[in-house]
Every structure is written in C-alpha cells, then in structure tokens.
Design an enzyme around this catalytic site. Structure first.
Site, PDB file in Angstrom:
ATOM      1  N   ASN A  10       0.874  -1.177   0.000  1.00 41.79           N
ATOM      2  CA  ASN A  10       0.000   0.000   0.000  1.00 41.79           C
ATOM      3  C   ASN A  10       0.910   1.226   0.000  1.00 41.79           C
ATOM      4  O   ASN A  10       1.512   1.542   1.021  1.00 41.79           O
ATOM      5  CB  ASN A  10      -0.879  -0.037   1.263  1.00 41.79           C
ATOM      6  CG  ASN A  10      -1.653   1.252   1.471  1.00 41.79           C
ATOM      7  OD1 ASN A  10      -1.771   2.076   0.560  1.00 41.79           O
ATOM      8  ND2 ASN A  10      -2.173   1.431   2.681  1.00 41.79           N
ATOM      9  N   LYS A  12       0.125   4.320  -0.297  1.00 45.59           N
ATOM     10  CA  LYS A  12      -0.469   5.542   0.262  1.00 45.59           C
ATOM     11  C   LYS A  12      -0.215   6.718  -0.695  1.00 45.59           C
ATOM     12  O   LYS A  12      -0.216   6.506  -1.903  1.00 45.59           O
ATOM     13  CB  LYS A  12       0.072   5.791   1.682  1.00 45.59           C
ATOM     14  CG  LYS A  12      -0.068   4.532   2.552  1.00 45.59           C
ATOM     15  CD  LYS A  12       0.213   4.749   4.004  1.00 45.59           C
ATOM     16  CE  LYS A  12       0.037   3.434   4.736  1.00 45.59           C
ATOM     17  NZ  LYS A  12       0.221   3.566   6.187  1.00 45.59           N
ATOM     18  N   HIS A  96      -9.301   1.500   5.346  1.00 47.48           N
ATOM     19  CA  HIS A  96      -7.984   1.638   5.976  1.00 47.48           C
ATOM     20  C   HIS A  96      -8.110   2.598   7.163  1.00 47.48           C
ATOM     21  O   HIS A  96      -8.878   3.558   7.113  1.00 47.48           O
ATOM     22  CB  HIS A  96      -6.970   2.167   4.950  1.00 47.48           C
ATOM     23  CG  HIS A  96      -5.574   2.144   5.471  1.00 47.48           C
ATOM     24  ND1 HIS A  96      -5.082   3.128   6.296  1.00 47.48           N
ATOM     25  CD2 HIS A  96      -4.574   1.245   5.319  1.00 47.48           C
ATOM     26  CE1 HIS A  96      -3.833   2.826   6.629  1.00 47.48           C
ATOM     27  NE2 HIS A  96      -3.505   1.686   6.055  1.00 47.48           N
ATOM     28  N   GLU A  98      -6.408   5.000   8.102  1.00 46.63           N
ATOM     29  CA  GLU A  98      -6.221   6.423   7.764  1.00 46.63           C
ATOM     30  C   GLU A  98      -7.507   6.995   7.158  1.00 46.63           C
ATOM     31  O   GLU A  98      -7.839   8.165   7.373  1.00 46.63           O
ATOM     32  CB  GLU A  98      -5.015   6.584   6.827  1.00 46.63           C
ATOM     33  CG  GLU A  98      -3.714   6.381   7.597  1.00 46.63           C
ATOM     34  CD  GLU A  98      -2.576   5.774   6.805  1.00 46.63           C
ATOM     35  OE1 GLU A  98      -2.600   5.807   5.563  1.00 46.63           O
ATOM     36  OE2 GLU A  98      -1.643   5.241   7.449  1.00 46.63           O
ATOM     37  N   GLU A 168      -5.138  -4.629  10.993  1.00 42.69           N
ATOM     38  CA  GLU A 168      -4.070  -3.640  11.148  1.00 42.69           C
ATOM     39  C   GLU A 168      -4.288  -2.873  12.447  1.00 42.69           C
ATOM     40  O   GLU A 168      -5.065  -1.900  12.473  1.00 42.69           O
ATOM     41  CB  GLU A 168      -4.079  -2.662   9.976  1.00 42.69           C
ATOM     42  CG  GLU A 168      -3.899  -3.321   8.627  1.00 42.69           C
ATOM     43  CD  GLU A 168      -3.364  -2.330   7.608  1.00 42.69           C
ATOM     44  OE1 GLU A 168      -2.269  -2.560   7.090  1.00 42.69           O
ATOM     45  OE2 GLU A 168      -4.030  -1.320   7.353  1.00 42.69           O
ATOM     46  N   GLY A 174       2.865   2.467  10.752  1.00 40.14           N
ATOM     47  CA  GLY A 174       3.808   3.558  10.538  1.00 40.14           C
ATOM     48  C   GLY A 174       4.572   3.957  11.795  1.00 40.14           C
ATOM     49  O   GLY A 174       5.253   4.980  11.820  1.00 40.14           O
ATOM     50  N   SER A 214       3.736  -1.974  10.288  1.00 35.67           N
ATOM     51  CA  SER A 214       5.200  -2.056  10.421  1.00 35.67           C
ATOM     52  C   SER A 214       5.774  -3.429  10.052  1.00 35.67           C
ATOM     53  O   SER A 214       6.711  -3.912  10.683  1.00 35.67           O
ATOM     54  CB  SER A 214       5.631  -1.653  11.842  1.00 35.67           C
ATOM     55  OG  SER A 214       5.253  -0.314  12.104  1.00 35.67           O
TER      56      SER A 214
END
Ligand code: PGA
Length: 254
Positions: A10, A12, A96, A98, A168, A174, A214
């Site tokens: 991904n 992003k 996701h 985010e 996730e 991240g 990660s």
C-alpha cells in the site's frame, strides 16, 4: 488447507507516474520466480493506469487504495469502483485506518464500498483494527467484531467468496511497533472464528486474513509462521522495490 499467501503493498500518497514505472521495472525481476503466493501493488490513483500497463504479463496484481460507493455522480474528487474496474484493478483496499480516522469513514460507508467493489467483481481488502486506546481499554475484540459485522452486513458468503481481511492494529501502523506474532495471531484467530459464526466454517477457512502494521523483511517470517496469518499489507516497507521484494520472498531467500 493452507491458504495461498497474499503480500500486498500500500503505497499511500507516494510516487508519481515516473517513480511508479521505475519501481515496477526494478521490482518485476526481483519477484519473477515467485509462483506460490500472490503479490499486489496499490499505487495512488494517478499512477494506476500506467502501473496496469507496466504490470501486464507479470504475476503482480494491481490494487487501489479506496473508492466511492456510487457508480457515478456529483461527488467531486471521488473515484468509483466502476472506474477502477475499467483500468484493470483487481483489489481495492477499503476502510484503511487512515480513511477511518483522518477522513471520517464510518462502518456504514465502508459497507457500501464493499458492496460497490463486489458489484464490479473486484476483490475488497477490508481493513479493521483497534487503536491503542481501545486495546488498553480491553476493547480490541469488540472493535474487531463491530467493524467486521457492520462492514459485511447484508452480504452473503457467495458474494464475499474472494474477500480479504486485513487486521491492522492502528498503534502499529507507521510507528515501527509491530504486533508480536502472538498478538496478531490472537486477533486473526478471533476474526476467523467470527467469520465462521457469520458465514460458516468452510467460508472462514478459505478467507485470507492479512496482518498490517510495520511489516518488514525482519519480521515477516515470524508473522507468516502463525496458522491464521495469511499474508501482509505493507505500507512504508513497500516503497522500495528491493525491500518489498525481500518481504514478498520471505522464506525463500533468507
Ligand atoms: P506500515 O503501514 O507498514 O507503514 O505500518 C501499513 C498500512 O497502513 O497498511
């Protein structure tokens, strides 16, 4: 039955068209001999068409990072599943963290997106996961249950036969903090039991549940050794072709 692994990148909001093409040129030979697992790259929308052409003839599938639930209309700035199907996308990442936390996506919006993606015979990768606050409050399983039940409401096992789930934990995305293989396995096993309750044991056995947060070449082997972890959704470490290739090739080169 062991499920076929899927290692998904991904990107992003990273990479121009030229950067995408340079990546694919470098990446393709690094994974050319890999046949026992699926590979996906999800560039930004602006590079999807160029990526699709560059990936033609390879075993690497194309993914998108989001879509809108309507077919078309007055939704400035949005992209529909129909448009993604037109480009030749195979997978669409939905929900996701985010999207949920920065852009306010709700379980109901995500459910509609899952349905839209299925209407176009694309494969949804439904992302779920708890925040640190929720984990510390002992709410991990109730959050996962809500996200799965609401995100898949009204859909049947037949509709969802190719569904991919990505667990996730938000605190691991991240941040460099990976869930331990034990923590991840516990969440994956919970999700699989829940899918079995919702859609039957046969269905649950076939569904791939990816871990994300990660993931790196150094931790992929330990994660993939767990029975309910069927692959990875990789953010930061998918941005460099050699690093991502090492993750894709886990258990082969190292
Ligand atoms: P990360 O991102 O690998 O950079 O933690 C994973 C994701 O957000 O899908």
């Amino acid at each position: 039955m062991k499920r076929r692994p899927l290692i998904a990148g991904n990107w992003k909001m990273h990479k121009t068209i030229a950067e995408t093409l340079a990546y694919i040129e470098a990446f393709k030979p690094l994974v050319a001999g890999v046949e026992d697992r699926d590979i996906m790259l999800a560039p930004p929308f602006t590079a999807l068409d160029a990526a699709q052409r560059a990936l033609e003839g390879s075993r690497i599938s194309l993914g998108a990072q989001n879509c809108h639930w309507e077919e078309e209309g007055a939704f400035t700035g949005e992209i529909s599943a129909r448009m993604l199907a037109d480009i030749g996308v195979t997978y669409v990442i939905l929900g996701h963290s985010e999207r949920r936390h920065i852009f306010g996506e709700t379980d109901e919006m995500i459910r509609q997106k899952v349905a839209a993606v299925l209407r176009h015979e694309l494969v949804p990768i439904l992302c779920i996961g708890e925040t640190l606050e929720e984990r510390e409050a002992g709410k991990t399983f109730s959050v996962l249950e809500r996200q799965l039940k609401e995100g898949l409401k009204g859909l049947s096992a037949g509709d969802l036969k190719d569904l991919v789930i990505a667990y996730e934990p938000v605190w691991a995305i991240g941040t460099g903090k990976t869930a331990s293989p034990e923590q991840a396995e516990e969440a994956h096993a919970f999700c699989r039991r829940l899918l079995a309750e919702m859609f039957g044991a046969d269905f649950a056995e076939k569904i791939r549940i990816l871990y994300g947060g990660s993931v790196k070449p150094e931790n992929i082997v330990g994660l993939m050794a767990r029975p309910d972890i069927d692959g990875a959704l990789v953010g930061g470490a998918s941005l460099k072709p050699d690093v991502f290739a090492r993750i894709v090739c886990f258990g082969r080169m190292e």
